[in-house]
Design a protein around this motif. Sequence first.
Motif, PDB file in Angstrom:
ATOM      1  N   ASP A 233       0.824  -1.214   0.000  1.00  0.00           N
ATOM      2  CA  ASP A 233       0.000   0.000   0.000  1.00  0.00           C
ATOM      3  C   ASP A 233       0.850   1.252   0.000  1.00  0.00           C
ATOM      4  N   VAL A 234       1.847   1.278   0.877  1.00  0.00           N
ATOM      5  CA  VAL A 234       2.652   2.499   1.010  1.00  0.00           C
ATOM      6  C   VAL A 234       3.493   2.733  -0.240  1.00  0.00           C
ATOM      7  N   VAL A 235       4.169   1.673  -0.713  1.00  0.00           N
ATOM      8  CA  VAL A 235       5.085   1.874  -1.835  1.00  0.00           C
ATOM      9  C   VAL A 235       4.311   2.202  -3.115  1.00  0.00           C
ATOM     10  N   SER A 236       3.156   1.560  -3.315  1.00  0.00           N
ATOM     11  CA  SER A 236       2.398   1.849  -4.534  1.00  0.00           C
ATOM     12  C   SER A 236       1.691   3.203  -4.430  1.00  0.00           C
ATOM     13  N   GLY A 237       1.553   3.718  -3.209  1.00  0.00           N
ATOM     14  CA  GLY A 237       1.053   5.085  -3.015  1.00  0.00           C
ATOM     15  C   GLY A 237      -0.390   5.288  -3.422  1.00  0.00           C
ATOM     16  N   ASN A 238      -1.145   4.205  -3.611  1.00  0.00           N
ATOM     17  CA  ASN A 238      -2.524   4.444  -4.044  1.00  0.00           C
ATOM     18  C   ASN A 238      -3.556   4.127  -2.964  1.00  0.00           C
ATOM     19  N   ARG A 239      -3.121   4.171  -1.725  1.00  0.00           N
ATOM     20  CA  ARG A 239      -4.050   3.937  -0.632  1.00  0.00           C
ATOM     21  C   ARG A 239      -4.112   5.217   0.198  1.00  0.00           C
TER      22      ARG A 239
END
Length: 373
Positions: A233-239
């Motif tokens: 969630d954090v690394v993909s930044g889409n949450r």
Amino acid sequence: MGIPEKIKAIQDEMHKTQINKATEFHIGLLKAKIAKLKRELDENTHGKTVSTGGGSAGFDVRKAGDATVVLIGFPSVGKSTLLNSLTNAKSKTGAYSFTTLTAVPGMLDYNGSQIQILDLPGIIEGASSGKGLGKRVLSVARNANLVLMVLDVFQIHHLEILKKELFEIGVKVNEKPPDVIVEKTSTGGISVNIQAPTEVDENFIKNVMRINGYHNGRITIREKGLTVDQLIDVVSGNRIYIPSLVVVNKIDLIDSEYLKSVTSKLNVPFVPVSADTDKNIELLKQEIYNKLDFIRIYMKPKGKEADYVEPLIMPRGSTVYNICGKIHRNMVRDFKFAQIWGKSVKFAGQKVGLDHKVVDEDVLTIVRRINAI
Ligand SMILES: Nc1nc2c(ncn2[C@@H]2O[C@H](COP(=O)(O)OP(=O)(O)O)[C@@H](O)[C@H]2O)c(=O)[nH]1
Ligand SMILES: [Mg+2]
């Protein structure tokens, strides 16, 4: 192969893979790939508007006031009636589904704060994948400071569906973002800095970073017990993480025994109200205000008395920088220093810089480079 086919192929592979300790990280990487593909898909279909909530993906509403609260719920649970009883708005209500077809704003004045409340069309199961106006409704929710999940007292099972639909478009309610910092760097490859115990291993973290396009970068993990899913969630930044309140409406139709059974079935805190008879509406206003977690800052022009009548209302955790931004767009540029009288400083009138965090009821003077105010 198009993006949807790629997603399908990875999902198939996940299905075939047995979940156990040995495959945990393999599955994690597949999840990370899906997260990235889904984001690409959203950007392709809606440009950047899905994440901003503006343009064609959202509804044409201007943010106003000190914070924005959205009403999310199935059709006919009483969202429009609730908006009308919380604010001065007159949103159309009706005994049939889908009376509200666009976003209707109202303003709630409470404790010196101005809270914008948006009534939205009802959503149904499958909204996040495009059923009804669902996707547009949910993209407005992404930009809110608080989500009210409105339930009909006879349909409390809707709560799980609402949460699921919000989750599908990347909104997590009531959870704090994990304490992880991801930064891009220009050289040096990927460096991993683990400061709290976690089962996620370093190689896996590097792979997730690479999948998300980081060739050089630094990741600092301070969240205790960080999970594979949180990392993705954090690394993909889409949450995104938004506070929420559960509101159970139409309690004028039930007795106290029934309310007890609702309480035990829901098993989460909620505010029982009747929008129709105004029962507990004052309580709900207070809960909204508390949840928004505002602080009051009294501005004191240099050499003059502080204004205790109209404090500046800011979300908790705001800095002097945030306040400057709210007052005037040139304020940061012209900023020389600030002075504070209050609990955030050691002594009265202490000088602070832009990154100083203010707390409730601080008195603040901003001194500008050219003309002092
Ligand atoms: N008994 C009762 N009926 C309500 C209450 N709130 C709304 N309603 C009724 O429920 C129906 C749907 O209300 P509406 O506000 O249009 O729902 P929305 O579709 O969620 O916006 C209308 O007939 C309202 O009068 C309530 O607190 N008690
Ligand atoms: Mg409505």
